[in-house]
Design a protein around this motif. Structure first.
Motif, mmCIF file in Angstrom:
data_model
loop_
_atom_site.group_PDB
_atom_site.id
_atom_site.type_symbol
_atom_site.label_atom_id
_atom_site.label_comp_id
_atom_site.label_asym_id
_atom_site.label_seq_id
_atom_site.Cartn_x
_atom_site.Cartn_y
_atom_site.Cartn_z
ATOM 1 N N GLY A 193 0.832 -1.205 0.000
ATOM 2 C CA GLY A 193 0.000 0.000 0.000
ATOM 3 C C GLY A 193 0.861 1.248 0.000
ATOM 4 O O GLY A 193 1.912 1.289 0.622
ATOM 5 N N VAL A 194 0.403 2.250 -0.711
ATOM 6 C CA VAL A 194 1.072 3.550 -0.685
ATOM 7 C C VAL A 194 -0.017 4.615 -0.700
ATOM 8 O O VAL A 194 -1.165 4.342 -1.018
ATOM 9 C CB VAL A 194 1.961 3.781 -1.928
ATOM 10 N N TYR A 195 0.361 5.846 -0.317
ATOM 11 C CA TYR A 195 -0.514 6.981 -0.563
ATOM 12 C C TYR A 195 -0.197 7.444 -1.970
ATOM 13 O O TYR A 195 0.853 8.043 -2.206
ATOM 14 C CB TYR A 195 -0.236 8.095 0.433
ATOM 15 N N ARG A 196 -1.073 7.185 -2.880
ATOM 16 C CA ARG A 196 -0.760 7.421 -4.281
ATOM 17 C C ARG A 196 -0.532 8.886 -4.612
ATOM 18 O O ARG A 196 0.223 9.222 -5.499
ATOM 19 C CB ARG A 196 -1.886 6.879 -5.163
ATOM 20 N N ARG A 197 -1.188 9.768 -3.883
ATOM 21 C CA ARG A 197 -1.083 11.176 -4.254
ATOM 22 C C ARG A 197 0.032 11.922 -3.534
ATOM 23 O O ARG A 197 0.207 13.107 -3.716
ATOM 24 C CB ARG A 197 -2.426 11.870 -4.041
ATOM 25 N N MET A 198 0.779 11.202 -2.710
ATOM 26 C CA MET A 198 1.900 11.876 -2.042
ATOM 27 C C MET A 198 3.127 11.868 -2.934
ATOM 28 O O MET A 198 3.289 11.011 -3.781
ATOM 29 C CB MET A 198 2.242 11.159 -0.734
ATOM 30 N N LYS A 199 4.020 12.837 -2.674
ATOM 31 C CA LYS A 199 5.294 12.803 -3.383
ATOM 32 C C LYS A 199 6.172 11.723 -2.760
ATOM 33 O O LYS A 199 6.075 11.459 -1.560
ATOM 34 C CB LYS A 199 5.978 14.165 -3.276
ATOM 35 N N GLU A 251 8.142 12.682 0.356
ATOM 36 C CA GLU A 251 7.267 12.941 1.505
ATOM 37 C C GLU A 251 6.731 11.647 2.102
ATOM 38 O O GLU A 251 6.638 11.498 3.315
ATOM 39 C CB GLU A 251 6.097 13.822 1.074
ATOM 40 N N LEU A 252 6.368 10.724 1.229
ATOM 41 C CA LEU A 252 5.854 9.440 1.711
ATOM 42 C C LEU A 252 6.921 8.752 2.555
ATOM 43 O O LEU A 252 6.638 8.247 3.645
ATOM 44 C CB LEU A 252 5.468 8.552 0.519
ATOM 45 N N PHE A 290 7.466 10.504 5.878
ATOM 46 C CA PHE A 290 6.332 10.239 6.777
ATOM 47 C C PHE A 290 6.431 8.842 7.390
ATOM 48 O O PHE A 290 6.295 8.670 8.599
ATOM 49 C CB PHE A 290 5.020 10.387 6.007
ATOM 50 N N LEU A 291 6.695 7.847 6.541
ATOM 51 C CA LEU A 291 6.724 6.476 7.057
ATOM 52 C C LEU A 291 7.897 6.258 8.003
ATOM 53 O O LEU A 291 7.828 5.440 8.920
ATOM 54 C CB LEU A 291 6.772 5.479 5.896
ATOM 55 N N GLU A 351 9.065 8.770 9.890
ATOM 56 C CA GLU A 351 8.735 9.579 11.066
ATOM 57 C C GLU A 351 7.846 8.816 12.045
ATOM 58 O O GLU A 351 8.049 8.883 13.260
ATOM 59 C CB GLU A 351 8.047 10.876 10.622
ATOM 60 N N ARG A 381 12.477 14.054 11.175
ATOM 61 C CA ARG A 381 12.275 14.385 9.763
ATOM 62 C C ARG A 381 13.555 14.703 8.988
ATOM 63 O O ARG A 381 13.726 14.193 7.873
ATOM 64 C CB ARG A 381 11.267 15.520 9.629
#
Lengths: 303, 422
Positions: free
Chosen positions: A85-91, A94-95, A98-99, A101, A107
């Motif tokens: 799974g990924v956040y498709r709309r994140m850069k 950044e993804l 975040f993961l 963090e 950061r």
């Protein structure tokens, strides 16, 4: 007793009437590369999800770093689930930050590591692109980076190489071995036996929710020496079929026969001679993992 | 941010979730459009035409005044001058010439005060095209005012005040009576409706976010490093912060518009002066305070419920069905709203507005309308706060089990079991 990173004791998990995992014992020593092998639907993913505390076992005990699989323990794991799974709309960057963090990497450090990894996996041109713009293979590499960014002590990878081209498989294999050299423990599931054979020191072969074979790969191979016969011959091949043979792989110059438990290889040789075939080679060989797999997990295997 | 709220030295995962939700959303095109575009369009739609007409009418604002009454010319000229017209006096014999100038468009219009202007407020307006009703009204009033002032010169009558519509001070002894005619309740109605929309929009955004994480399975990775309640909390707070940001921007744009655009419009079109009374109908600061308080209450209650709905579904279609009970809960107050505004003090209105699930919209309306005693407002806020805790408890449990569950959507009985087991 060796230091166990993962320990499963009599673990059972049922979904309705279906028993996915059935009284499984599994011990992963610190510093090993451990392969969880088995056909599709044998309970590998369920086992891994119990180790990660995503599912609770109906019976038995799961220990992660010697305790319950709570977040403080799970944060020390780099977990790559089977369904990515990924956040498709994140850069991409950044993804990754975040993961990292949420597993406790500050950061700025997460950002530095992400860039270094993207560079290493030849994704540096995609840092500020959205994840959905990446090809599937590239997304998979990003997911792999996300798994290791917090430099975990234990990597748990569910079918990590599925869907990757050979070049990228090699790249990821190299990274896994790298982590292992630096002291990490690796537990991964696969049904690709060649890969397991190259990477694993220890394997657990699961069939229908049970562990049918467990131990050091070298040891297992020695023990299973009698299980595989390499033959080269001319003439009729009807003798290749018989009650002793539970699997075979035919090559241009002959065949590898996988024998059932306690099978008599002499009986095959007698049958071959009687059929009139000319035997050039008849040799008990060290089995490949693939053949051991067929022997134990095949339709007539010991499961 | 993370350093302030971190546990020990590690950044808190909740902050990471809040930051991600906030930044991803605020940066989206949709947010930019809804937050900046919509108010700008509304303000622009109202101001630009006024500005444009004021430019084009600069020449048309010149009025040639011919006074046949011989009495009112000065007074009318003064009133029109104050209203923004350039007045040019002319003699009676020049009327034909003035008409020609109007026809050529060199002056806007010709106003001829009749000889009976003093007694009948009679006048004639000549212009190239038919003048707007507003302009006719303004000019007519200038004539009437001049006539009355002259006639009542020796009395203490303030013609300007009487003409301005007089003053009716309204004092209510038992609180506001309600009804749409009451400007406070009209504002309450509009405010309630906007509240309903944004609570719903942001609560559904939480549901979608939960569902996205669940269906693409990234939640398995995220929950390997935090507890489900942390993820749910971070998500609700992050999305809610986006909502508050949007409200703040809207309030800012509205304030800016009132502070700059309205006076500018009044300068350009003095005849709008009558509309400027609208300013007195605008809600006072307590409106915004109530708005924020009841937004927070409603948002926390409904976003937690929607998070639970998202956690127990596996697809958008399933979620469409599963959100039905929550949807019913949030729609009831919308239907009750008109009744509550018509009869804000009725027992049914009091009871309905105290139900925590309805308070965000109904108590808001009664409070803004001035029909709710302080103790009722306070009670509803306390009840909402307690409900937020209760809903968070229930939703947290459903979320915890549901978020990692795949397969069939749970039945009500299964949900009950999740609540007891968890």
């Amino acid at each position: 007793m060796t230091d166990l990173v993962v320990g499963l004791n009599g673990v059972t998990k049922q979904f309705g009437r279906h028993t996915a995992v059935d009284g499984l014992d599994l011990n992963v020593p610190r510093g090993s590369i451990y392969g969880l092998l088995g056909p599709n639907g044998s309970g590998k993913t369920t086992t891994i999800r119990m180790i990660m505390g995503i599912l609770r076992p109906d019976e038995g005990r799961v220990a992660l770093f010697g305790g319950d699989p709570v977040e403080s323990a799970r944060r020390r794991v780099g977990y790559l689930p089977e369904e990515r799974g990924v956040y498709r709309r994140m850069k991409v960057r950044e993804l990754l930050v975040f993961l990292a963090e949420i597993r406790g990497v500050p950061r700025p450090l997460g950002r530095r590591r992400a860039l270094a990894w993207l560079d290493r996996l030849e994704l540096s041109g995609w840092t500020d692109r959205k994840v959905e713009d990446l090809s599937k293979g590239m997304q998979q590499k990003v997911q792999f980076i996300a798994t290791v960014l917090h430099e975990p002590e234990l990597l748990i990878l569910d079918e990590p190489f599925a869907g990757l081209d050979p070049i990228n498989q090699d790249v990821l294999e190299g990274i896994v071995l790298d982590f292992h050299r630096r002291g990490a423990t690796v537990l991964f599931s696969t049904h690709l036996m060649d890969q397991a054979e190259r990477l694993c020191q220890r394997v657990c072969l699961i069939s229908r929710g049970r562990c049918v074979l467990d131990g050091e790969l070298r040891e297992i191979k020695r023990r299973e020496r009698k299980g595989v016969v390499a033959v080269a011959f001319e003439g009729p091949d009807g003798w290749l079929d018989g009650p002793e043979v539970i699997g075979r792989e035919v090559a241009p110059d002959g065949a590898h026969l996988v024998l059932g438990e306690g099978a008599d290889h002499q009986a095959i040789l007698r049958r071959a001679v009687a059929s009139g075939a000319v035997i050039h080679r008849f040799e008990l060989v060290e089995p490949r993992l693939h053949e051991i797999f067929v022997r134990y997990a095949g339709p007539r295997g010991g499961g | 941010m993370s350093r302030l709220a971190g546990w020990g030295h590690a950044p808190s995962p909740v902050w990471a979730v809040i930051r991600r939700e906030f930044i991803q959303r605020v940066r989206s095109r949709w947010f930019l459009f809804a937050t900046l575009g919509v108010p700008l369009l509304i303000v622009g739609g109202a101001v630009v035409p006024i500005w444009l007409t004021s430019r084009s009418e600069a020449a048309a604002r010149t009025v040639v005044l011919i006074d046949r009454s011989g009495e009112l010319g000065d007074a009318v000229a003064a009133t029109l001058g104050a209203a923004g017209y350039t007045v040019e006096r002319a003699a009676e014999v020049e009327e034909a010439e003035a008409r020609a100038r109007v026809a050529e468009g060199r002056v806007g219009s010709l106003l001829v005060l009749d000889s009976t202007a003093l007694t009948e407020a009679r006048a004639r307006l000549v212009s190239a095209e038919s003048p707007s009703a507003l302009r006719q009204l303004g000019i007519r009033q200038a004539v009437i005012q001049a006539a009355l002032e002259r006639q009542l010169a020796n009395t203490s009558t303030s013609v300007e005040r009487v003409m301005g519509g007089g003053t009716l001070e309204v004092e209510t002894l038992r609180g506001a009576s309600g009804g749409m005619a009451d400007p406070a309740f009209a504002a309450a109605y509009a405010g309630s409706f906007v509240l309903y929309m944004i609570v719903l929009i942001y609560a559904v955004a939480v549901m979608r976010s939960v569902l996205e994480e669940k269906t693409n399975r990234i939640v398995e990775v995220i929950l390997s490093s935090m507890r489900p309640w942390q993820l749910m909390l971070g998500k609700i707070v992050g999305v809610g912060a986006v909502g508050l940001t949007q409200l703040a921007v809207w309030a800012g744009v509205a304030a800016l518009a009132l502070a700059t655009a309205l006076p500018a419009a009044l300068r350009a079109r003095p005849e709008l002066g009558q509309i400027a009374q609208l300013r007195s109908l605008l809600p006072d600061p307590s409106f915004f305070l109530y708005f924020v308080v009841f937004f927070l209450g409603g948002y926390f209650i409904y976003s937690a419920l929607y998070a639970a709905v998202g956690a127990m579904c596996n697809s958008d279609e399933e979620a469409q069905q599963a959100q039905f009970p929550v949807m019913v809960l949030i729609i009831v107050p919308v239907f009750a709203l008109v009744g509550v505004i018509e009869h804000p003090a009725a027992p049914a209105s009091v009871v309905l507005s105290l139900v925590p699930f309805f308070s965000p919209f109904l108590m808001f309306a009664r409070a803004v309308g001035g029909a709710a005693p302080p103790w009722q407002i306070a009670l509803s806020i306390v009840l909402m706060a307690l409900t937020v805790l209760g809903v968070a408890w229930v939703a947290g449990r459903i979320y915890r089990v549901g978020i990692l569950m795949t397969g069939k959507r749970p039945t009500v009985r299964e949900l009950w079991r999740w609540l007891r087991e968890a």
